[in-house]
Structure formats: C-alpha cells, structure tokens
Design a protein around this motif. Structure first.
Motif, mmCIF file in Angstrom:
data_model
loop_
_atom_site.group_PDB
_atom_site.id
_atom_site.type_symbol
_atom_site.label_atom_id
_atom_site.label_comp_id
_atom_site.label_asym_id
_atom_site.label_seq_id
_atom_site.Cartn_x
_atom_site.Cartn_y
_atom_site.Cartn_z
ATOM 1 N N GLU A 136 126.163 26.353 26.787
ATOM 2 C CA GLU A 136 126.873 27.774 26.916
ATOM 3 C C GLU A 136 128.485 27.213 25.915
ATOM 4 O OE1 GLU A 136 127.878 31.104 30.082
ATOM 5 O OE2 GLU A 136 126.927 29.407 30.564
ATOM 6 N N TRP A 137 128.394 28.429 24.989
ATOM 7 C CA TRP A 137 129.494 28.141 24.886
ATOM 8 C C TRP A 137 130.161 29.144 24.776
ATOM 9 C CZ3 TRP A 137 131.284 23.851 21.704
ATOM 10 C CH2 TRP A 137 129.897 23.121 21.466
ATOM 11 N N LEU A 138 131.781 29.261 25.528
ATOM 12 C CA LEU A 138 132.334 29.750 25.423
ATOM 13 C C LEU A 138 133.888 30.218 25.568
ATOM 14 C CD1 LEU A 138 132.337 28.328 29.106
ATOM 15 C CD2 LEU A 138 131.192 30.553 28.693
ATOM 16 N N GLU A 139 134.475 30.628 25.676
ATOM 17 C CA GLU A 139 135.465 30.984 25.083
ATOM 18 C C GLU A 139 136.299 29.797 24.947
ATOM 19 O OE1 GLU A 139 137.335 29.683 29.114
ATOM 20 O OE2 GLU A 139 135.380 31.098 28.533
ATOM 21 N N ALA A 187 127.588 24.882 10.686
ATOM 22 C CA ALA A 187 126.450 25.343 11.913
ATOM 23 C C ALA A 187 127.388 25.883 12.741
ATOM 24 C CB ALA A 187 125.183 24.579 11.899
ATOM 25 N N TYR A 188 128.012 25.247 13.598
ATOM 26 C CA TYR A 188 128.823 25.074 14.278
ATOM 27 C C TYR A 188 130.474 25.643 14.702
ATOM 28 C CZ TYR A 188 124.888 23.039 16.468
ATOM 29 O OH TYR A 188 123.621 22.908 17.254
ATOM 30 N N ALA A 189 131.204 25.725 12.654
ATOM 31 C CA ALA A 189 131.983 26.263 13.278
ATOM 32 C C ALA A 189 132.380 27.589 13.840
ATOM 33 C CB ALA A 189 132.189 26.645 11.732
ATOM 34 N N LYS A 190 131.992 28.854 14.307
ATOM 35 C CA LYS A 190 131.903 29.363 15.247
ATOM 36 C C LYS A 190 131.949 28.915 16.809
ATOM 37 C CE LYS A 190 127.686 31.093 16.497
ATOM 38 N NZ LYS A 190 126.941 31.852 16.878
ATOM 39 N N TYR A 191 132.482 28.067 17.038
ATOM 40 C CA TYR A 191 132.684 27.084 18.662
ATOM 41 C C TYR A 191 133.812 26.746 18.786
ATOM 42 C CZ TYR A 191 128.169 29.348 19.061
ATOM 43 O OH TYR A 191 126.513 29.915 19.300
ATOM 44 N N PHE A 192 134.162 26.508 17.269
ATOM 45 C CA PHE A 192 135.583 25.351 17.159
ATOM 46 C C PHE A 192 137.088 26.389 17.059
ATOM 47 C CE2 PHE A 192 132.018 22.739 17.140
ATOM 48 C CZ PHE A 192 132.442 20.884 17.226
ATOM 49 N N THR A 193 137.729 25.604 17.265
ATOM 50 C CA THR A 193 139.733 26.092 16.582
ATOM 51 C C THR A 193 139.730 24.874 15.317
ATOM 52 O OG1 THR A 193 140.746 27.650 18.216
ATOM 53 C CG2 THR A 193 141.912 26.393 17.071
ATOM 54 N N GLY A 194 139.551 25.290 14.053
ATOM 55 C CA GLY A 194 140.127 24.178 12.961
ATOM 56 C C GLY A 194 138.678 23.434 12.628
ATOM 57 N N GLN A 195 139.179 22.379 11.919
ATOM 58 C CA GLN A 195 137.507 21.899 11.004
ATOM 59 C C GLN A 195 137.067 20.598 11.577
ATOM 60 O OE1 GLN A 195 136.393 23.917 8.176
ATOM 61 N NE2 GLN A 195 134.555 22.210 8.835
ATOM 62 N N SER A 196 135.714 20.715 11.509
ATOM 63 C CA SER A 196 135.126 18.979 12.088
ATOM 64 C C SER A 196 134.025 19.485 11.661
ATOM 65 C CB SER A 196 134.336 19.801 13.591
ATOM 66 O OG SER A 196 133.582 21.213 13.960
#
Length: 136
Positions: A122-125, A17-26
């Motif tokens: 607020e999700w950023l870069e 659900a939040y993968a687009k806000y992470f680099t790598g796997q959580s």
C-alpha cells in the motif's frame, strides 16, 4: 558517479513504473522474480520512496540489503536511522515506513520480498520536505 559501478549488481533502467511513489530519480533492476522476488533499487542523491506498508495475511514484509552509498530508513512514529553499505533492515509486514538516499549520496539496496499469503504493498503519502530536510 557511474550508477552501474556502485555495486556488483547493475542499477538497471529508470524506475518509471513506480516513479509516482518516489521523490527524485530511482533505478530498478529485477534480479529474481521466481521463488523470492529481489530487486536492486538505486537512488540518486535525495531520492526516497513514499511512506508505504507491506501487507500480508501471513508472512510478508521486506528485507533491505544495503549494497552502496548512504541512506535512511524510518518507521512511522520512530526517528529515521542512517544506513549504509553492509547494513540489513528487516521490515515486518504491516509496518508503515520509507527508505531512500541521503541528500549528498547515491544509495543502493537489494529489496527482498518476504514470501507472503495475500501480500501487497500500500503506497501512501510522500515523505515531507520538512521531515526529510531535518535529517543530517
């Protein structure tokens, strides 16, 4: 490493659900969605979230209770600091920051959402490869 044996709290499922806000796997396991929201977030080595801000009209912010592994926390304009099991990070509302695993370690924390009036994230870069790569 067995991600479910890192902590007394199971890692949960892939955090799609939040993968687009992470680099790598959580991985995310919501421990509480009533009264105070608490999620167990587990990061594979090298995984980190994007820069983000927890906004609130009043109250708000986040508390990280580190339960396993090694990782980093960084506020905008300040150097990253290493964090590990047993550390507590208090993040006030309105502070731009990121957190995640070290390159060579799994990492897990309980993310406690401080109750807020009109709270939202607020999700950023993403954290740049240069920024992250410079960490020890």
């Amino acid at each position: 490493m067995d991600k479910d044996k890192m902590s007394v709290f199971p890692a949960g499922e892939k955090n799609d659900a939040y993968a687009k806000y992470f680099t790598g796997q959580s991985y995310l396991n919501m421990l509480s969605t009533e009264q105070v929201v608490i999620g167990n977030v587990t990061f594979e080595p090298g995984c980190r979230n994007n820069w983000h801000i927890h906004h609130a009209k009043s109250g708000g912010g986040q508390i990280l209770l580190v339960t396993a592994g090694r990782g980093y926390y960084q506020e905008w304009g300040k150097p990253a600091r290493a964090i590990s099991a047993g550390d507590v990070v208090n993040i006030p509302a309105g502070v731009k920051h990121w957190h995640g695993a070290a390159k060579d370690s799994w990492f897990a924390h309980l993310a406690v959402e401080v109750p807020a009036e009109e709270g939202h994230t607020e999700w950023l870069e993403p954290v740049s490869e240069d920024e992250y790569g410079s960490l020890a």
